[in-house]
Design an enzyme around this catalytic site. Sequence first.
Site, PDB file in Angstrom:
ATOM      1  N   CYS A   1       0.102   3.763   2.781  1.00  0.00           N
ATOM      2  CA  CYS A   1       0.604   3.219   4.050  1.00  0.00           C
ATOM      3  C   CYS A   1       2.094   3.516   4.198  1.00  0.00           C
ATOM      4  O   CYS A   1       2.547   3.952   5.263  1.00  0.00           O
ATOM      5  CB  CYS A   1       0.390   1.706   4.125  1.00  0.00           C
TER       6      CYS A   1
ATOM      7  N   CYS B   1       0.832  -1.213   0.000  1.00  0.00           N
ATOM      8  CA  CYS B   1       0.000   0.000   0.000  1.00  0.00           C
ATOM      9  C   CYS B   1       0.867   1.264   0.000  1.00  0.00           C
ATOM     10  O   CYS B   1       1.557   1.544   0.980  1.00  0.00           O
ATOM     11  CB  CYS B   1      -0.904  -0.053   1.233  1.00  0.00           C
TER      12      CYS B   1
END
Length: 144
Positions: free
Chosen positions: A72, A69
């Site tokens: 993230c 991600c």
Amino acid sequence: MNKSLIVVCPHCHAPNRVPEDRLAAGGACGKCKSSLFAGKPVELDAASFERHIGRSDLPIVVDFWAPWCSPCRMMAPAFVQVAGELEPHYQLAKVNTEDQQELAARFAIRSIPTLAIFRGGREIARQSGAMDAASLKRWIQANA
């Protein structure tokens, strides 16, 4: 009389009783002798998640994330920075949803990053999406 708080060790995950007025002094784990405050997020798996969420008297801020991600990964340095700034009054933790799929399912994590604040064993706030350090710190302090 000074109140004691339970702080779960970020290294061995043992609960420790710490006088509230001594939190700022840090302290060492009674079991493994490591510092109770590492200045960085604690990596949690299913077993350590239960110990931290279920036993700690501190608010626990969990970042549900995954290695693939991009948002993230972009938020990770801010999360580390805020962990260092908010300890010892908050503990920040990370749960890799790829490795801990049962936790992601249990908490119905539909998008990542998702941040959740736990206090007294239950979730009290949730926010999805990446944040910069200042926004993250404000959100934690307003909701914990």
